[in-house]
Design a protein around this motif. Structure first.
Motif, PDB file in Angstrom:
ATOM      1  N   GLU A   2      44.962  34.901  47.816  1.00  7.93           N
ATOM      2  CA  GLU A   2      45.777  35.562  46.800  1.00  7.93           C
ATOM      3  C   GLU A   2      47.059  36.104  47.416  1.00  7.93           C
ATOM      4  O   GLU A   2      47.044  36.727  48.476  1.00  7.93           O
ATOM      5  N   THR A   3      48.173  35.812  46.767  1.00  9.27           N
ATOM      6  CA  THR A   3      49.452  36.375  47.176  1.00  9.27           C
ATOM      7  C   THR A   3      50.024  37.138  45.990  1.00  9.27           C
ATOM      8  O   THR A   3      50.003  36.656  44.851  1.00  9.27           O
ATOM      9  N   VAL A   4      50.556  38.322  46.245  1.00 11.69           N
ATOM     10  CA  VAL A   4      51.017  39.222  45.192  1.00 11.69           C
ATOM     11  C   VAL A   4      52.525  39.400  45.286  1.00 11.69           C
ATOM     12  O   VAL A   4      53.061  39.685  46.367  1.00 11.69           O
ATOM     13  N   SER A  99      50.358  34.216  43.453  1.00  9.10           N
ATOM     14  CA  SER A  99      49.257  34.008  42.520  1.00  9.10           C
ATOM     15  C   SER A  99      49.136  35.145  41.514  1.00  9.10           C
ATOM     16  O   SER A  99      48.431  35.019  40.512  1.00  9.10           O
ATOM     17  N   THR A 100      49.843  36.254  41.780  1.00 13.01           N
ATOM     18  CA  THR A 100      49.743  37.442  40.939  1.00 13.01           C
ATOM     19  C   THR A 100      51.085  38.153  40.891  1.00 13.01           C
ATOM     20  O   THR A 100      51.764  38.262  41.922  1.00 13.01           O
ATOM     21  N   ASP A 107      47.841  43.985  37.397  1.00  6.72           N
ATOM     22  CA  ASP A 107      48.203  42.652  37.871  1.00  6.72           C
ATOM     23  C   ASP A 107      48.109  41.621  36.757  1.00  6.72           C
ATOM     24  O   ASP A 107      47.216  41.689  35.906  1.00  6.72           O
ATOM     25  N   PRO A 109      47.828  37.457  36.334  1.00  2.00           N
ATOM     26  CA  PRO A 109      47.633  36.198  37.067  1.00  2.00           C
ATOM     27  C   PRO A 109      48.738  35.189  36.749  1.00  2.00           C
ATOM     28  O   PRO A 109      49.159  35.064  35.588  1.00  2.00           O
TER      29      PRO A 109
END
Length: 273
Positions: A2-4, A99-100, A107, A109
């Protein structure tokens, strides 16, 4: 993995505190809701043009668009979000490579539909998204008026209306999808001059006449794609609100214009050839 993509303008364009942000949006939506008539309640737009300034300036206008999505809060599950780049010039359209997307409200998606893979004009550019506010400021409103949803976030640079319209068409979907184009109108004119320019620009949008220029709308690139596709589809644009920063929280010597415009699907049998 996951990358934010963290918020870049929380605390400046809108409150960085979750409770303060929720309270502000609730007030803006309540004010907008109070203006709705009985005939407005069932008119859910398929697409929106929404402004992207600080909420004290353009929040009232944005709310008058987003309140129209509330009847579909449990129907809409995907938002295709397109906005201009203000910091990093690009060609075509770009995803964030995250991804977020994060805001103080939580958050969201990111969805990357397979359909995007066939378009050479679509790429990934994390740097173009890093400090970009045009998409970010739409998210808290969407998080408030909708239930759970995914977002397809696309910053739009130099691109033809046809190329942008092709991407919008590919992602159009059904009632589960709404398209939001982020754009302000004129910038830094005196109040009377800005109103004159903005009235003419809105008239063109309502007539589905493009292309717009950046001096008329800073989000001209994504807006022109929407106009090109909406014209072919025979859609019906509706003006929900138009004002300037001189009407909200700014002086009238150098104002920015805002509009909330919905695009409703044509009735069966009325699509343009």
């Amino acid at each position: 993995m996951e990358t934010v993509r963290p918020p870049a303008v929380a605390g400046t364009f809108y409150p960085g505190d979750r409770d303060a942000l929720a309270t502000m949006i609730a007030r803006l939506l309540s004010d907008a809701r109070a203006e709705l008539g009985p005939d407005d309640l069932g008119q859910v737009p398929k697409a929106l043009i929404s402004p992207h300034a600080g909420y004290v300036y353009s929040g009232p206008t944005a709310a008058r668009g987003y309140v129209r999505l509330e009847p579909a809060r449990d129907v809409v599950r995907r938002v295709v979000l397109l906005g201009p780049v203000h910091h990093v010039p690009i060609r075509g359209l770009a995803l964030p490579g995250a991804s977020t997307l994060r805001t103080p409200l939580g958050d969201v998606p990111v969805e990357v539909p397979e359909a995007l893979g066939r378009f050479r004009q679509v790429g990934t550019d994390a740097e173009a998204h890093r400090w970009e506010h045009s998409l970010e400021v739409q998210l808290p409103f969407l998080q408030t008026v909708l239930e759970e949803f995914t977002v397809v976030p696309l910053v739009v640079g130099q691109v033809t209306p046809t190329a942008a319209g092709q991407v919008i068409e590919a992602l159009w979907g059904g009632p589960e999808t709404v398209v939001v184009v982020s754009s302000d109108l004129s910038h830094y004119l005196r109040y009377a001059a800005a109103n004159g320019v903005d009235v003419a620009t809105v008239e063109r949008i309502l007539a589905l006449e493009g292309p717009l220029e950046s001096r008329q709308a800073c989000g001209a690139s994504p807006a022109n794609g929407l106009l090109e596709f909406a014209r072919r589809r025979g859609m019906h644009p509706v003006l929900y609100d138009r004002r300037t920063s001189g009407d909200t929280a700014g002086d009238k010597d150098r104002v920015v214009g805002y509009a909330a415009i919905g695009f409703q699907e044509a009735q069966p049998g009325t699509e343009a050839a």
